[in-house]
Design an enzyme around this catalytic site. Sequence first.
Site, PDB file in Angstrom:
ATOM      1  N   ASP A  46       0.847  -1.196   0.000  1.00  0.00           N
ATOM      2  CA  ASP A  46       0.000   0.000   0.000  1.00  0.00           C
ATOM      3  C   ASP A  46       0.882   1.245   0.000  1.00  0.00           C
ATOM      4  O   ASP A  46       1.582   1.523   0.969  1.00  0.00           O
ATOM      5  CB  ASP A  46      -0.896   0.009   1.250  1.00  0.00           C
ATOM      6  CG  ASP A  46      -1.860   1.179   1.248  1.00  0.00           C
ATOM      7  OD1 ASP A  46      -2.967   1.035   0.705  1.00  0.00           O
ATOM      8  OD2 ASP A  46      -1.493   2.265   1.756  1.00  0.00           O
ATOM      9  N   TYR A  51       3.343   9.693  -0.724  1.00  0.00           N
ATOM     10  CA  TYR A  51       4.403   9.100   0.104  1.00  0.00           C
ATOM     11  C   TYR A  51       5.785   9.273  -0.525  1.00  0.00           C
ATOM     12  O   TYR A  51       6.798   9.053   0.141  1.00  0.00           O
ATOM     13  CB  TYR A  51       4.162   7.605   0.362  1.00  0.00           C
ATOM     14  CG  TYR A  51       2.869   7.259   1.077  1.00  0.00           C
ATOM     15  CD1 TYR A  51       2.061   8.248   1.635  1.00  0.00           C
ATOM     16  CD2 TYR A  51       2.446   5.934   1.199  1.00  0.00           C
ATOM     17  CE1 TYR A  51       0.867   7.924   2.272  1.00  0.00           C
ATOM     18  CE2 TYR A  51       1.261   5.605   1.843  1.00  0.00           C
ATOM     19  CZ  TYR A  51       0.473   6.608   2.377  1.00  0.00           C
ATOM     20  OH  TYR A  51      -0.699   6.281   3.006  1.00  0.00           O
ATOM     21  N   LYS A  76      -2.644   5.927  -4.265  1.00  0.00           N
ATOM     22  CA  LYS A  76      -3.729   6.865  -3.953  1.00  0.00           C
ATOM     23  C   LYS A  76      -3.454   8.211  -4.588  1.00  0.00           C
ATOM     24  O   LYS A  76      -2.300   8.657  -4.632  1.00  0.00           O
ATOM     25  CB  LYS A  76      -3.852   7.065  -2.431  1.00  0.00           C
ATOM     26  CG  LYS A  76      -3.771   5.778  -1.639  1.00  0.00           C
ATOM     27  CD  LYS A  76      -3.968   5.981  -0.154  1.00  0.00           C
ATOM     28  CE  LYS A  76      -3.569   4.735   0.600  1.00  0.00           C
ATOM     29  NZ  LYS A  76      -2.132   4.648   0.908  1.00  0.00           N
ATOM     30  N   HIS A 109      -7.425   9.723  -2.025  1.00  0.00           N
ATOM     31  CA  HIS A 109      -6.783   9.653  -0.704  1.00  0.00           C
ATOM     32  C   HIS A 109      -7.608  10.329   0.400  1.00  0.00           C
ATOM     33  O   HIS A 109      -7.740   9.787   1.497  1.00  0.00           O
ATOM     34  CB  HIS A 109      -5.389  10.290  -0.807  1.00  0.00           C
ATOM     35  CG  HIS A 109      -4.407   9.807   0.198  1.00  0.00           C
ATOM     36  ND1 HIS A 109      -3.056   9.783  -0.027  1.00  0.00           N
ATOM     37  CD2 HIS A 109      -4.556   9.332   1.461  1.00  0.00           C
ATOM     38  CE1 HIS A 109      -2.435   9.303   1.040  1.00  0.00           C
ATOM     39  NE2 HIS A 109      -3.325   9.028   1.950  1.00  0.00           N
ATOM     40  N   LYS A 233       2.970  -0.943   8.798  1.00  0.00           N
ATOM     41  CA  LYS A 233       4.251  -0.445   8.264  1.00  0.00           C
ATOM     42  C   LYS A 233       5.364  -0.740   9.263  1.00  0.00           C
ATOM     43  O   LYS A 233       5.192  -0.573  10.469  1.00  0.00           O
ATOM     44  CB  LYS A 233       4.140   1.069   8.038  1.00  0.00           C
ATOM     45  CG  LYS A 233       5.457   1.778   7.752  1.00  0.00           C
ATOM     46  CD  LYS A 233       6.082   2.388   9.000  1.00  0.00           C
ATOM     47  CE  LYS A 233       7.443   3.009   8.739  1.00  0.00           C
ATOM     48  NZ  LYS A 233       8.119   3.455   9.979  1.00  0.00           N
ATOM     49  N   SER A 234       6.511  -1.149   8.766  1.00  0.00           N
ATOM     50  CA  SER A 234       7.702  -1.195   9.605  1.00  0.00           C
ATOM     51  C   SER A 234       8.941  -1.172   8.712  1.00  0.00           C
ATOM     52  O   SER A 234       8.915  -1.721   7.607  1.00  0.00           O
ATOM     53  CB  SER A 234       7.720  -2.459  10.477  1.00  0.00           C
ATOM     54  OG  SER A 234       8.907  -2.452  11.250  1.00  0.00           O
ATOM     55  N   VAL A 235       9.991  -0.548   9.223  1.00  0.00           N
ATOM     56  CA  VAL A 235      11.284  -0.625   8.531  1.00  0.00           C
ATOM     57  C   VAL A 235      12.207  -1.603   9.261  1.00  0.00           C
ATOM     58  O   VAL A 235      13.385  -1.702   8.937  1.00  0.00           O
ATOM     59  CB  VAL A 235      11.968   0.758   8.429  1.00  0.00           C
ATOM     60  CG1 VAL A 235      11.225   1.658   7.457  1.00  0.00           C
ATOM     61  CG2 VAL A 235      12.107   1.428   9.796  1.00  0.00           C
ATOM     62  N   ARG A 239      10.202  -6.874  12.989  1.00  0.00           N
ATOM     63  CA  ARG A 239       8.774  -6.501  13.096  1.00  0.00           C
ATOM     64  C   ARG A 239       8.018  -6.848  11.818  1.00  0.00           C
ATOM     65  O   ARG A 239       6.836  -7.218  11.875  1.00  0.00           O
ATOM     66  CB  ARG A 239       8.649  -5.007  13.386  1.00  0.00           C
ATOM     67  CG  ARG A 239       9.082  -4.638  14.786  1.00  0.00           C
ATOM     68  CD  ARG A 239       9.052  -3.133  14.932  1.00  0.00           C
ATOM     69  NE  ARG A 239       9.332  -2.705  16.290  1.00  0.00           N
ATOM     70  CZ  ARG A 239       9.532  -1.431  16.634  1.00  0.00           C
ATOM     71  NH1 ARG A 239       9.474  -0.477  15.704  1.00  0.00           N
ATOM     72  NH2 ARG A 239       9.773  -1.106  17.876  1.00  0.00           N
ATOM     73  N   ASN A 243       4.811  -9.125  12.247  1.00  0.00           N
ATOM     74  CA  ASN A 243       3.482  -8.689  11.819  1.00  0.00           C
ATOM     75  C   ASN A 243       2.860  -9.644  10.796  1.00  0.00           C
ATOM     76  O   ASN A 243       1.648  -9.634  10.584  1.00  0.00           O
ATOM     77  CB  ASN A 243       3.554  -7.269  11.226  1.00  0.00           C
ATOM     78  CG  ASN A 243       3.984  -6.239  12.259  1.00  0.00           C
ATOM     79  OD1 ASN A 243       3.965  -6.507  13.457  1.00  0.00           O
ATOM     80  ND2 ASN A 243       4.385  -5.059  11.799  1.00  0.00           N
TER      81      ASN A 243
HETATM   82  P1  NDP Z   1       1.061   1.505  11.855  1.00  0.00           P
HETATM   83  O1  NDP Z   1      -0.126   1.370  12.759  1.00  0.00           O
HETATM   84  O2  NDP Z   1       1.325   0.474  10.830  1.00  0.00           O
HETATM   85  O3  NDP Z   1       2.336   1.706  12.787  1.00  0.00           O
HETATM   86  C1  NDP Z   1       3.626   1.890  12.276  1.00  0.00           C
HETATM   87  C2  NDP Z   1       4.558   2.212  13.450  1.00  0.00           C
HETATM   88  O4  NDP Z   1       4.562   1.119  14.375  1.00  0.00           O
HETATM   89  C3  NDP Z   1       5.978   2.431  13.030  1.00  0.00           C
HETATM   90  O5  NDP Z   1       6.506   3.408  13.913  1.00  0.00           O
HETATM   91  C4  NDP Z   1       6.662   1.094  13.286  1.00  0.00           C
HETATM   92  O6  NDP Z   1       8.029   1.273  13.636  1.00  0.00           O
HETATM   93  C5  NDP Z   1       5.883   0.576  14.467  1.00  0.00           C
HETATM   94  N1  NDP Z   1       5.709  -0.891  14.456  1.00  0.00           N
HETATM   95  C6  NDP Z   1       5.372  -1.666  13.395  1.00  0.00           C
HETATM   96  N2  NDP Z   1       5.284  -2.966  13.763  1.00  0.00           N
HETATM   97  C7  NDP Z   1       5.568  -2.999  15.082  1.00  0.00           C
HETATM   98  C8  NDP Z   1       5.615  -4.052  16.014  1.00  0.00           C
HETATM   99  N3  NDP Z   1       5.396  -5.313  15.669  1.00  0.00           N
HETATM  100  N4  NDP Z   1       5.927  -3.744  17.309  1.00  0.00           N
HETATM  101  C9  NDP Z   1       6.157  -2.459  17.679  1.00  0.00           C
HETATM  102  N5  NDP Z   1       6.110  -1.416  16.838  1.00  0.00           N
HETATM  103  C10 NDP Z   1       5.820  -1.688  15.538  1.00  0.00           C
HETATM  104  O7  NDP Z   1       0.931   2.970  11.206  1.00  0.00           O
HETATM  105  P2  NDP Z   1       0.981   3.614   9.762  1.00  0.00           P
HETATM  106  O8  NDP Z   1       0.506   5.005   9.953  1.00  0.00           O
HETATM  107  O9  NDP Z   1       2.261   3.430   9.101  1.00  0.00           O
HETATM  108  O10 NDP Z   1      -0.149   2.824   8.951  1.00  0.00           O
HETATM  109  C11 NDP Z   1       0.086   1.685   8.158  1.00  0.00           C
HETATM  110  C12 NDP Z   1      -0.192   1.988   6.704  1.00  0.00           C
HETATM  111  O11 NDP Z   1      -1.508   2.520   6.528  1.00  0.00           O
HETATM  112  C13 NDP Z   1       0.704   3.088   6.107  1.00  0.00           C
HETATM  113  O12 NDP Z   1       2.023   2.646   5.845  1.00  0.00           O
HETATM  114  C14 NDP Z   1      -0.083   3.442   4.877  1.00  0.00           C
HETATM  115  O13 NDP Z   1       0.111   2.456   3.868  1.00  0.00           O
HETATM  116  C15 NDP Z   1      -1.515   3.407   5.409  1.00  0.00           C
HETATM  117  N6  NDP Z   1      -1.978   4.747   5.833  1.00  0.00           N
HETATM  118  C16 NDP Z   1      -2.975   5.339   5.092  1.00  0.00           C
HETATM  119  C17 NDP Z   1      -3.453   6.584   5.418  1.00  0.00           C
HETATM  120  C18 NDP Z   1      -4.545   7.179   4.604  1.00  0.00           C
HETATM  121  O14 NDP Z   1      -4.861   8.367   4.791  1.00  0.00           O
HETATM  122  N7  NDP Z   1      -5.160   6.454   3.694  1.00  0.00           N
HETATM  123  C19 NDP Z   1      -2.919   7.359   6.570  1.00  0.00           C
HETATM  124  C20 NDP Z   1      -1.886   6.622   7.321  1.00  0.00           C
HETATM  125  C21 NDP Z   1      -1.472   5.369   6.960  1.00  0.00           C
HETATM  126  P3  NDP Z   1       9.292   0.906  12.694  1.00  0.00           P
HETATM  127  O15 NDP Z   1       8.936   1.218  11.273  1.00  0.00           O
HETATM  128  O16 NDP Z   1      10.359   1.796  13.238  1.00  0.00           O
HETATM  129  O17 NDP Z   1       9.589  -0.552  12.915  1.00  0.00           O
END
Ligand code: NDP
Length: 279
Positions: A46, A51, A76, A109, A233-235, A239, A243
């Site tokens: 996604d 982005y 989007k 979006h 999302k995660s980098v 994780r 996930n």
């Molecule tokens: P998430 O709820 O996916 O959370 C991401 C955060 O959580 C990052 O800081 C990540 O850290 C951390 N994280 C991920 N996995 C774990 C884990 N297992 N344990 C602890 N921490 C974890 O938030 P997002 O806002 O990124 O949402 C996901 C996706 O939704 C986005 O990437 C995008 O594709 C979509 N989105 C769409 C929107 C819209 O308006 N349509 C708005 C926002 C998001 P790290 O990366 O450092 O590991």
Amino acid sequence: MTAVPQISLNNGQSIPQLGFGVFQIEKADTVTAVTTALQTGYRHIDTAQGYGNEEEVGEAVAKSGLDRADVFVTSKLDNSAHLPDDARLAFDASLAAMGFDYLDLFLIHWPLPDRYDGDFVSTWKVLEELYREGRARSIGVSNFQPHHLRRLHEESEITPAVNQIEVHPYLTQDEVRAFCSEHGIAIEAWSPIGQGLELEDPVIGSIAQRAGKTPAQVILRWHIQRGDIIFPKSVTTARIKENFDIFGFELSDSDVAEISALNKNQRTGPDPDTFTGGV
Ligand code: NDP
């Protein structure tokens, strides 16, 4: 490899219920993160024009050796491109950046109620054309409230396949989900772990301890059992794998209910009724 459930959309297309989100992944980190996700088994990515990493998503898919048809890719429309001519050009630019000749799913979006005279219906009609041309295999919306969806229902022809909205245990979105369920619109839950908001919650913690899983896995599993589509999302490689590992256990109905009862209508992102797109 774990079989991720497929959700059948209202036009007959299938989408993997678990995907990988790339919001806030830097351009320089995107190829590595998406490659790790594809190697882990994710087959749904996604992204969004906003982005700034579509090109890198396309590059990772191309380098993966997977058939294009085996990876479901969503993008989007940028908030600056709602006028119909701009929307067409922006879609073409997405395909060119990713090196694809179609997208699996293309979304508006944000509805942007205060911009373009609130005319997201004209924008939607462009997405309908892209769908009819087969260049967007499915089309949908994001951050639409029931009143926005009702307007589309009354003034356009194609029902959105999905509505991508913010959903996590502190924001269960019952009203929008009920409307979408009634109209055959699948829910995609963005920020599924609330960007970390609920990871320290004691209720989630005690369910996680009982299940022998992490809080993030419990929350992601809760979404899966409610039937929503998610793309955490995660980098962080560990994780990304954690996930993905949410299919070997089940929450009881009472666990699901207990997590849903944590709702406090708490958003981490903007309110769609007031968000103007930030420009
Ligand atoms: P998430 O709820 O996916 O959370 C991401 C955060 O959580 C990052 O800081 C990540 O850290 C951390 N994280 C991920 N996995 C774990 C884990 N297992 N344990 C602890 N921490 C974890 O938030 P997002 O806002 O990124 O949402 C996901 C996706 O939704 C986005 O990437 C995008 O594709 C979509 N989105 C769409 C929107 C819209 O308006 N349509 C708005 C926002 C998001 P790290 O990366 O450092 O590991």
